[in-house]
Design a protein around this motif. Sequence first.
Motif, PDB file in Angstrom:
ATOM      1  N   GLY A   1       5.186   8.364  -8.465  1.00  0.00           N
ATOM      2  CA  GLY A   1       6.475   8.152  -7.757  1.00  0.00           C
ATOM      3  C   GLY A   1       6.830   9.388  -7.037  1.00  0.00           C
ATOM      4  N   LEU A   2       8.228   9.402  -6.807  1.00  0.00           N
ATOM      5  CA  LEU A   2       8.757   9.965  -6.112  1.00  0.00           C
ATOM      6  C   LEU A   2       8.759  11.626  -6.422  1.00  0.00           C
ATOM      7  N   GLY A   3       8.620  12.467  -5.390  1.00  0.00           N
ATOM      8  CA  GLY A   3       8.358  13.918  -5.469  1.00  0.00           C
ATOM      9  C   GLY A   3       6.989  14.033  -5.887  1.00  0.00           C
ATOM     10  N   ASN A   4       5.890  13.105  -6.154  1.00  0.00           N
ATOM     11  CA  ASN A   4       4.723  13.795  -6.776  1.00  0.00           C
ATOM     12  C   ASN A   4       3.467  13.350  -5.572  1.00  0.00           C
ATOM     13  N   ASN A   5       3.808  12.484  -4.680  1.00  0.00           N
ATOM     14  CA  ASN A   5       2.913  11.893  -3.768  1.00  0.00           C
ATOM     15  C   ASN A   5       2.605  13.184  -2.785  1.00  0.00           C
ATOM     16  N   ILE A   6       1.352  12.921  -2.455  1.00  0.00           N
ATOM     17  CA  ILE A   6       0.858  14.114  -1.572  1.00  0.00           C
ATOM     18  C   ILE A   6       0.970  13.442  -0.058  1.00  0.00           C
ATOM     19  N   PHE A   7       1.033  12.328   0.026  1.00  0.00           N
ATOM     20  CA  PHE A   7       0.875  11.809   1.541  1.00  0.00           C
ATOM     21  C   PHE A   7       2.288  11.004   1.767  1.00  0.00           C
ATOM     22  N   ASN A   8       2.635  10.962   2.820  1.00  0.00           N
ATOM     23  CA  ASN A   8       4.058  10.199   3.328  1.00  0.00           C
ATOM     24  C   ASN A   8       3.696   8.718   3.214  1.00  0.00           C
ATOM     25  N   PRO A   9       4.457   8.226   2.041  1.00  0.00           N
ATOM     26  CA  PRO A   9       3.989   6.889   1.846  1.00  0.00           C
ATOM     27  C   PRO A   9       3.987   5.831   3.049  1.00  0.00           C
ATOM     28  N   ALA A  10       4.953   6.147   3.900  1.00  0.00           N
ATOM     29  CA  ALA A  10       4.822   5.154   5.024  1.00  0.00           C
ATOM     30  C   ALA A  10       3.759   4.956   5.803  1.00  0.00           C
ATOM     31  N   LEU A  11       3.590   6.524   6.170  1.00  0.00           N
ATOM     32  CA  LEU A  11       2.255   6.728   6.846  1.00  0.00           C
ATOM     33  C   LEU A  11       0.976   6.319   6.115  1.00  0.00           C
ATOM     34  N   ALA A  12       0.988   6.386   4.884  1.00  0.00           N
ATOM     35  CA  ALA A  12      -0.302   5.914   4.408  1.00  0.00           C
ATOM     36  C   ALA A  12      -0.362   4.526   4.595  1.00  0.00           C
ATOM     37  N   GLY A  13       0.675   3.736   4.324  1.00  0.00           N
ATOM     38  CA  GLY A  13       0.813   2.264   4.709  1.00  0.00           C
ATOM     39  C   GLY A  13       0.395   2.048   6.065  1.00  0.00           C
TER      40      GLY A  13
ATOM     41  N   PHE B   1      -0.871  12.947   8.449  1.00  0.00           N
ATOM     42  CA  PHE B   1      -1.522  12.680   7.363  1.00  0.00           C
ATOM     43  C   PHE B   1      -2.484  13.714   6.865  1.00  0.00           C
ATOM     44  N   ILE B   2      -3.285  14.349   7.828  1.00  0.00           N
ATOM     45  CA  ILE B   2      -4.151  15.331   7.465  1.00  0.00           C
ATOM     46  C   ILE B   2      -3.603  16.749   6.940  1.00  0.00           C
ATOM     47  N   MET B   3      -2.325  16.953   7.475  1.00  0.00           N
ATOM     48  CA  MET B   3      -1.589  18.176   7.265  1.00  0.00           C
ATOM     49  C   MET B   3      -0.729  17.840   5.916  1.00  0.00           C
ATOM     50  N   ASN B   4      -0.287  16.717   5.614  1.00  0.00           N
ATOM     51  CA  ASN B   4       0.016  16.601   4.215  1.00  0.00           C
ATOM     52  C   ASN B   4      -0.596  16.924   3.407  1.00  0.00           C
ATOM     53  N   GLY B   5      -2.152  16.679   3.590  1.00  0.00           N
ATOM     54  CA  GLY B   5      -3.136  17.221   2.524  1.00  0.00           C
ATOM     55  C   GLY B   5      -3.179  18.588   2.506  1.00  0.00           C
ATOM     56  N   ALA B   6      -2.780  19.395   3.439  1.00  0.00           N
ATOM     57  CA  ALA B   6      -2.836  20.859   3.529  1.00  0.00           C
ATOM     58  C   ALA B   6      -1.628  21.403   3.078  1.00  0.00           C
TER      59      ALA B   6
ATOM     60  N   PHE C   1       0.828  -1.125   0.016  1.00  0.00           N
ATOM     61  CA  PHE C   1      -0.058   0.006  -0.106  1.00  0.00           C
ATOM     62  C   PHE C   1       0.986   1.379   0.031  1.00  0.00           C
ATOM     63  N   ALA C   2       1.901   1.038   0.838  1.00  0.00           N
ATOM     64  CA  ALA C   2       2.807   2.421   0.911  1.00  0.00           C
ATOM     65  C   ALA C   2       3.404   2.721  -0.297  1.00  0.00           C
ATOM     66  N   ILE C   3       4.005   1.640  -1.148  1.00  0.00           N
ATOM     67  CA  ILE C   3       4.733   2.150  -2.375  1.00  0.00           C
ATOM     68  C   ILE C   3       3.895   2.112  -3.290  1.00  0.00           C
ATOM     69  N   GLY C   4       2.812   1.353  -3.458  1.00  0.00           N
ATOM     70  CA  GLY C   4       1.830   1.322  -4.617  1.00  0.00           C
ATOM     71  C   GLY C   4       0.838   2.257  -4.652  1.00  0.00           C
ATOM     72  N   VAL C   5       0.269   2.415  -3.713  1.00  0.00           N
ATOM     73  CA  VAL C   5      -0.760   3.523  -3.563  1.00  0.00           C
ATOM     74  C   VAL C   5      -0.125   4.833  -2.932  1.00  0.00           C
ATOM     75  N   GLY C   6       0.406   4.915  -1.873  1.00  0.00           N
ATOM     76  CA  GLY C   6       1.013   5.806  -1.351  1.00  0.00           C
ATOM     77  C   GLY C   6       2.100   6.623  -2.206  1.00  0.00           C
ATOM     78  N   LYS C   7       3.017   5.817  -2.788  1.00  0.00           N
ATOM     79  CA  LYS C   7       3.803   6.743  -3.795  1.00  0.00           C
ATOM     80  C   LYS C   7       3.550   6.607  -5.115  1.00  0.00           C
TER      81      LYS C   7
END
Lengths: 326, 445
Positions: free
Chosen positions: A115-127, A301-306, A104-110
Motif C-alpha cells: 500500500g501507500l508508501g511501500n511501493n517501489i514503482f510508480n503505480p500509474a507507470l506500472a499500469g 521505471f528503471i530509476m524507481n528501482g534504483a 494492475f496499477a492499484i493491485g500490483v503496483g501499489k
Amino acid sequence: MNKLIVSPSPHTHSGLSTAQCMYGVLIALIPTFLISIYFFGIDALLVTTTAVIACLLFEFLIQKYLLKKAPTLGDGTAILTGVLLAFNLPASIPLWIVVIGALFAIGVGKMAFGGLGNNIFNPALAGRIFLLISFPQQMTTWPTPAPWGASVDAVTGPTTLNILKRGNIEEIANIDVINTLIGNSGGSFGEVGAIALIIGFVYLLWRKIITWHIPVSIILTVFLFSFAVTIKEGLEYAIIFAELQIFSGGLLLGAIFMATDYVTSPMTRGGMILYGILIGIITVVIRLWGAYPEGMSFAIFIMNGATPLINKYMKPKRFGEVVKHG
Amino acid sequence: MKTFKIGGVHPRENKITAGQPITVAPLPQQAVILLSQHIGAPAQCIVEKGDSVKVGTLLAKANGFVSANIHSPVSGTIAKIDTVADGSGYQKPAIYINVEGDEWNESIDRSEELIKECNLDAQAIIDKIDQMGIVGIGGATFPTKVKLMPPPNMKPEVLIINAVECEPYLTNDHALMMAKADQIIVGIEILMKAVRVERTFIGIEANKPDAIELFKQKTQNRKDIEVVSLQCRYPQGGEKQLIDAVIGRQVASGALPVSTGAIVQNVATAHAVYEAVQKNKPLIERVVTVTGKSLARPGNYLARMGMPISQLIEVAGGMPQDTGKIVLGGPMMGRATANIDTPTGKGTSGILVIPESEAHRHEPSPCIRCAKCVSACPMGLEPYLLSKAVAIGNLEIAEERNIYDCIECGCCSYSCPAHRPLLDYIRQGKGKVMAIMRSRAAEKK
C-alpha cells in the motif's frame, strides 16, 4: 475544565496533510486536462473518469476485503494514480483496457507492495507499462488531435516521436514546434500540451509540493544529450531536434508529474539530481537507439528501482560536516 | 538577510503579546522553589523549616561545577521542605515558603539608576555571576558561569547575544529588550569583559523591527557591538544555528559551540548579568509570556520564580473553558504539563494555553517519502530514516546516520504531512544510542 492533554513537543504543525499534497498535484493537472478535452474531446474525459473510478474501486475492495483495513480513499492517492494512468493513454483506447490498467496499477503496483508508501514503482507507470506490453496495438494507436474533439473518427496519425525516430531530417524540420507546445499533436492525451504541463509545474513549485530538482535535471539532460548526438548534422537542426525531444512524448508529463512521485523518488537534493540525470540519459538512449519510440516510462521505471540505492548513498549535507574556521 | 544554511521552517508566529509592555505579576501566597531550576546537579538546601527569609536570601547552594545557587524570590517563613511535581510530573525536592510582605535583602540595589561602570576583573565577574545563581534563561538553563569558562585550549573571539526568539507565541525577550535596552547593553559589556572578547553581535529576527531599531540606535557610535537582523526562521535561536547564521561557522558534531570562537548568551541572561553584577540582585524573577488564543489578558508578566503556573494563568485572565493543553515554553520545543500547580523556575520563558481544538495530534498515516523532513532538518539528518530505524529497533543504522546530532527542534514532526511522530521516535533512539556510545567509551578506558 477538560482533562489536559500531555504529549511530547512539537505542539504545533504546518497544517499540510498528505491529502493536500495529492489534491495539489491534481489541481496542477487541471490545465492539462482541459487542453486534452479540447483536442481529444469526450474520449479524454471518458478515459480519465473510467481510470479514476476503477482505481478508487480497486483500492476500496482490496483495502476492505483483502487487507481488512479501513479504506483510505480520502487521501487522494488513488484518484491521482487514476488520472496519471489515464493521461498516459491514447484517447481512443477501449475502456475495458483502462480498467485492466487500473487493476494492475492499484493491485500490483501499489497494494501488493503493502500500500501507500511501500511501493517501489510508480503505480500509474506500472499500469501503463503493463498495458503497453499487453496491448501494444491499442496502446500505440494515436488519434489525430482536432479542436473540440473533431478527431473522433479521424484517421490516426504518427506522433512527433515516431517522426523523430525515423530520423528523416526534412520531415523533422517540418514539425511545427508551436503545435507540440499547445498540445495539437499526436500522443497520449495528457502528454501533448507542453504549455499546460509547464503551468502545472509552476503551480507545484509555488505551492512547494515538489522542488525543481528532478524535473529540471531530467529536462536539461535530455536537451543536452540529444543536442550532443545531433550536433554533427548542424547547429540549427540540433537545437530543433533537442527542443522537440523535450516537448514531445511523455517527457514533460513524466518529468513533472511521474518522476516526482514522492514515494518512488529519492529523498535528498543530490539524490534527486542524480535520479533526474539518469532518467534523462536512459530516455534518450531508448528513444534514439532502442526498439520503442518512447523511453520516458521505462526510464522512470528503471530509476524507481534504483531509488533505494540512491537513498542509501546520497546523504544530505550534515551540519558541521565541513567546518570552516577562519 | 542572514540566516542559517541548512533546513529550518517558518511556523505561524502567533506573537499575540508582541508590543505589550512588561506587567508586574502579584506575589503568590506561597512560593514553591524547586532545587533544580537548571541543567546539572540540583542545588543543596541550606535552610530549614521555620527559618525566615528575605528576597535574595540564599536558599540552596550549587552542588558541584555544573549547578547553580538558588535564592529566595520572596520574603517570609519556610513552611516545609518537601517535593513538588515539576513540569514533567516527577516529584522533585522543593522549598515551600509562606509569603509575608516583600522585604528585600539590603545588599540588593533596587533603584532604577543605571550603573554603567564595572570595575571588577574577569574572574570577579564570573564569581559574581556564579554567586547570584545566573543560568541561561533562554530556556536551556545551563549555568552561565560554566559557559563563561571555556576549556583553556579554546579561545573565544566573539560574543553572540541571542535575541532571536524564534519560538512562536513567545515575546518575553522582546518585551525585555524594549524596556531594558541600556541595562542589556551594560550586561553585554560585562560579559565581554568576562570572556575577554572585543566584539559582540546581537542577533535579532526581522519580526522585531522596533527592537532592531532601538538597539541599532543605542549602539550606533560604537564598533564593538553590532546588531544583526536575521531572516525569521526556526530554529534560529538554537545555539548552533545562531552561530552559523551570524558568523557563518558550523559547530562540528560533538564539539562545544565555543570551538567556533563564539560564546552565545541569551539577551535576558545579559540583563540578569547586569542586575547580578551591578545591582547585586540574584536571579529571582523573570519575564514570562503567558499566552494563548483564548486567554483574556495574555501578556508579558514579570513574575517571581516559584509561582504556581495556575496563578499566572489567573493573572492573565483565568483558565479558558476550552483549554486542552498547557505548555511550558513555546509550541515547538516546550513541554506539555498536566500539573497546573507546578511552579515556574528560571527557565520558564512562557506558559502557553492551547485550546482543545488545537491540542490533539492527528492520526499518523503512512510515510509517503515526500522528503519534507529531510529538507526541514537543520542538522542535515534524515528523520524519516532515523524514526524508522528506531521503530524497528535497528540502533546501528540510527547511529551510523548520526542520530546523536539531533537537537530535538521538532521541525521534522512539524512539517510531516503524514503527521508521523518522527521526533518521538528519534528522541527515544537518540537517548539509547548515546547511552551505548557512552558505555562503549567507558569500556575503552
